[in-house]
Design a protein around this motif. Structure first.
Motif, PDB file in Angstrom:
ATOM      1  N   CYS A 127      -5.375  -8.521 -15.149  1.00  0.00           N
ATOM      2  CA  CYS A 127      -4.267  -8.638 -14.197  1.00  0.00           C
ATOM      3  C   CYS A 127      -4.563  -7.817 -12.948  1.00  0.00           C
ATOM      4  N   SER A 128      -5.124  -6.635 -13.134  1.00  0.00           N
ATOM      5  CA  SER A 128      -5.483  -5.773 -12.006  1.00  0.00           C
ATOM      6  C   SER A 128      -6.496  -6.455 -11.095  1.00  0.00           C
ATOM      7  N   ASN A 129      -7.544  -7.008 -11.693  1.00  0.00           N
ATOM      8  CA  ASN A 129      -8.591  -7.657 -10.897  1.00  0.00           C
ATOM      9  C   ASN A 129      -8.056  -8.877 -10.156  1.00  0.00           C
ATOM     10  N   GLN A 130      -7.248  -9.684 -10.858  1.00  0.00           N
ATOM     11  CA  GLN A 130      -6.718 -10.893 -10.241  1.00  0.00           C
ATOM     12  C   GLN A 130      -5.732 -10.575  -9.123  1.00  0.00           C
ATOM     13  N   LEU A 131      -4.834  -9.623  -9.373  1.00  0.00           N
ATOM     14  CA  LEU A 131      -3.868  -9.250  -8.343  1.00  0.00           C
ATOM     15  C   LEU A 131      -4.562  -8.674  -7.116  1.00  0.00           C
ATOM     16  N   ASN A 132      -5.545  -7.827  -7.343  1.00  0.00           N
ATOM     17  CA  ASN A 132      -6.267  -7.231  -6.216  1.00  0.00           C
ATOM     18  C   ASN A 132      -6.944  -8.316  -5.385  1.00  0.00           C
ATOM     19  N   LYS A 133      -7.535  -9.293  -6.064  1.00  0.00           N
ATOM     20  CA  LYS A 133      -8.180 -10.401  -5.351  1.00  0.00           C
ATOM     21  C   LYS A 133      -7.161 -11.198  -4.547  1.00  0.00           C
ATOM     22  N   LEU A 134      -5.997 -11.461  -5.142  1.00  0.00           N
ATOM     23  CA  LEU A 134      -4.973 -12.241  -4.448  1.00  0.00           C
ATOM     24  C   LEU A 134      -4.383 -11.477  -3.267  1.00  0.00           C
ATOM     25  N   PHE A 135      -4.259 -10.148  -3.412  1.00  0.00           N
ATOM     26  CA  PHE A 135      -3.793  -9.334  -2.283  1.00  0.00           C
ATOM     27  C   PHE A 135      -4.787  -9.408  -1.123  1.00  0.00           C
ATOM     28  N   ILE A 136      -6.071  -9.342  -1.432  1.00  0.00           N
ATOM     29  CA  ILE A 136      -7.105  -9.416  -0.396  1.00  0.00           C
ATOM     30  C   ILE A 136      -7.050 -10.772   0.307  1.00  0.00           C
ATOM     31  N   ILE A 137      -6.959 -11.850  -0.479  1.00  0.00           N
ATOM     32  CA  ILE A 137      -6.894 -13.199   0.087  1.00  0.00           C
ATOM     33  C   ILE A 137      -5.646 -13.354   0.948  1.00  0.00           C
ATOM     34  N   ASN A 138      -4.523 -12.841   0.456  1.00  0.00           N
ATOM     35  CA  ASN A 138      -3.269 -12.953   1.189  1.00  0.00           C
ATOM     36  C   ASN A 138      -3.332 -12.214   2.527  1.00  0.00           C
ATOM     37  N   ILE A 143       0.484  -1.912 -13.221  1.00  0.00           N
ATOM     38  CA  ILE A 143      -0.839  -2.461 -12.935  1.00  0.00           C
ATOM     39  C   ILE A 143      -1.450  -1.734 -11.749  1.00  0.00           C
ATOM     40  N   HIS A 144      -2.610  -1.140 -11.961  1.00  0.00           N
ATOM     41  CA  HIS A 144      -3.308  -0.407 -10.908  1.00  0.00           C
ATOM     42  C   HIS A 144      -4.670  -1.025 -10.625  1.00  0.00           C
ATOM     43  N   HIS A 145      -5.114  -0.885  -9.403  1.00  0.00           N
ATOM     44  CA  HIS A 145      -6.509  -1.171  -9.080  1.00  0.00           C
ATOM     45  C   HIS A 145      -7.066   0.088  -8.443  1.00  0.00           C
ATOM     46  N   GLN A 146      -7.993   0.711  -9.157  1.00  0.00           N
ATOM     47  CA  GLN A 146      -8.438   2.054  -8.799  1.00  0.00           C
ATOM     48  C   GLN A 146      -7.204   2.960  -8.788  1.00  0.00           C
ATOM     49  N   GLU A 147      -6.834   3.532  -7.662  1.00  0.00           N
ATOM     50  CA  GLU A 147      -5.673   4.420  -7.667  1.00  0.00           C
ATOM     51  C   GLU A 147      -4.436   3.784  -7.042  1.00  0.00           C
ATOM     52  N   ARG A 148      -4.549   2.541  -6.641  1.00  0.00           N
ATOM     53  CA  ARG A 148      -3.416   1.881  -5.979  1.00  0.00           C
ATOM     54  C   ARG A 148      -2.530   1.160  -6.999  1.00  0.00           C
ATOM     55  N   LEU A 149      -1.216   1.365  -6.885  1.00  0.00           N
ATOM     56  CA  LEU A 149      -0.245   0.655  -7.711  1.00  0.00           C
ATOM     57  C   LEU A 149      -0.035  -0.736  -7.128  1.00  0.00           C
ATOM     58  N   ILE A 207      10.506   8.526 -15.952  1.00  0.00           N
ATOM     59  CA  ILE A 207       9.472   8.995 -16.880  1.00  0.00           C
ATOM     60  C   ILE A 207       8.199   8.159 -16.797  1.00  0.00           C
ATOM     61  N   ALA A 208       8.366   6.831 -16.748  1.00  0.00           N
ATOM     62  CA  ALA A 208       7.219   5.948 -16.951  1.00  0.00           C
ATOM     63  C   ALA A 208       6.683   5.281 -15.692  1.00  0.00           C
ATOM     64  N   PHE A 209       7.365   5.401 -14.550  1.00  0.00           N
ATOM     65  CA  PHE A 209       6.911   4.699 -13.350  1.00  0.00           C
ATOM     66  C   PHE A 209       5.558   5.218 -12.877  1.00  0.00           C
ATOM     67  N   ASN A 210       4.673   4.251 -12.534  1.00  0.00           N
ATOM     68  CA  ASN A 210       3.347   4.550 -11.983  1.00  0.00           C
ATOM     69  C   ASN A 210       2.472   5.319 -12.978  1.00  0.00           C
ATOM     70  N   GLN A 211       2.564   4.927 -14.238  1.00  0.00           N
ATOM     71  CA  GLN A 211       1.712   5.505 -15.273  1.00  0.00           C
ATOM     72  C   GLN A 211       0.645   4.499 -15.684  1.00  0.00           C
ATOM     73  N   GLU A 231       0.812  -1.224   0.000  1.00  0.00           N
ATOM     74  CA  GLU A 231       0.000   0.000   0.000  1.00  0.00           C
ATOM     75  C   GLU A 231       0.842   1.270   0.000  1.00  0.00           C
ATOM     76  N   ASN A 232       2.091   1.172   0.438  1.00  0.00           N
ATOM     77  CA  ASN A 232       2.982   2.333   0.486  1.00  0.00           C
ATOM     78  C   ASN A 232       3.902   2.418  -0.729  1.00  0.00           C
ATOM     79  N   GLU A 233       3.588   1.606  -1.745  1.00  0.00           N
ATOM     80  CA  GLU A 233       4.378   1.544  -2.981  1.00  0.00           C
ATOM     81  C   GLU A 233       5.812   1.103  -2.717  1.00  0.00           C
ATOM     82  N   GLU A 234       5.974   0.265  -1.692  1.00  0.00           N
ATOM     83  CA  GLU A 234       7.255  -0.363  -1.412  1.00  0.00           C
ATOM     84  C   GLU A 234       7.257  -1.759  -2.036  1.00  0.00           C
ATOM     85  N   ILE A 235       8.387  -2.164  -2.599  1.00  0.00           N
ATOM     86  CA  ILE A 235       8.476  -3.463  -3.250  1.00  0.00           C
ATOM     87  C   ILE A 235       8.287  -4.575  -2.226  1.00  0.00           C
ATOM     88  N   ILE A 236       7.463  -5.557  -2.583  1.00  0.00           N
ATOM     89  CA  ILE A 236       7.204  -6.701  -1.715  1.00  0.00           C
ATOM     90  C   ILE A 236       8.218  -7.789  -2.009  1.00  0.00           C
TER      91      ILE A 236
END
Length: 258
Positions: free
Chosen positions: A166-177, A130-136, A88-92, A54-59
């Protein structure tokens, strides 16, 4: 991105990719299998997939294909600071490729290119965040060497098309995790309370933990490197201390401990 109406889209392979990656249920394995399957849709020489909290720190450590640990460590310790593409391109939202972002005549003379990219045969690159709503959630980077063709606008279109799934799947896996972590933390607290209340030994608590996770006697024996008879003896002692008759009553009792 430019108008892509002239591109013939391989919908069959895109839908197959979405279906296959949608079946991945483990966050720890998602990045690796995602890149492996993506390589069939968009050929590349090397790739990496970073996940962010959530803090945009690498996991933990990113998943890398054909990028060795020495190169990854060098990037994380120094080269990320002079990575002009990252700036230039990070978080776009949109996918991008290096040849659209950089003047290669100048860029190939930079320290980052000569000492890092060229050394690791990473000449062309493209990627998407890959974003879900506004979260990277993650960053995908693909690379080709100088002897390959540059990534095409069709490749960028494919990245864009699969990014939502990918956004939907990752968000779901983050929630499950996150839920699994909370459950694990809760279980640890329950086991400590049960251990104190019923005066369980450390071995009995280890066995009880595996039992609550749903493992049978054979699996418990394998995990603890003991015989099934020893498992049964420990269970008998736990039943006597907690005054229950079977595993079902024991699990129910543990979750009621206060």
């Amino acid at each position: 991105m430019q108008n892509n109406s002239n591109y013939k889209i391989d919908w069959k392979n895109i839908f197959s990719f979405i279906y296959e990656t949608g079946k991945i249920t483990d966050l720890n394995n998602y990045s690796y299998y995602f890149l492996q399957k993506l390589n069939k849709l968009i050929p590349f020489y090397a790739a990496n997939f970073f996940l962010f909290d959530e803090n945009e720190e690498i996991i933990e450590s990113p998943v890398c294909l054909n990028v060795n640990n020495q190169a990854l460590n060098a990037y994380n310790s120094y080269y990320y600071q002079i990575d002009a593409i990252r700036e230039i391109a990070f978080n776009q939202i949109e996918p991008s490729r290096s040849t659209d972002l950089m003047d290669y005549k100048k860029w190939v003379k930079t320290e980052y290119f000569t000492d890092f990219l060229k050394k690791n045969n990473l000449y062309y690159s493209c990627g998407i965040d890959i974003h879900h709503q506004e979260r990277l959630l993650g960053t995908i980077s693909l690379f080709r060497d100088k002897n390959d063709n540059d990534f095409s606008l069709k490749d960028l279109l494919y990245l864009k098309l699969i990014s939502q799934q990918c956004s939907n799947q990752l968000n779901k896996l983050f929630i499950i995790n996150n839920l699994e972590r909370k459950i694990q933390k809760n279980r640890h607290g329950l086991l400590e309370k049960a251990g104190q209340k019923f005066q369980l030994t450390e071995r009995e608590k280890e066995l009880l933990k595996l039992l609550i996770e749903g493992k049978n006697n054979q699996e418990i024996a394998q995990d603890l490197f003991i015989s099934i008879n020893t498992v049964k003896k420990h269970l008998s002692h736990i039943f006597n201390k907690t005054e229950v008759k079977n595993r079902t009553e024991l699990v129910s009792l543990i979750y009621k401990v206060r």
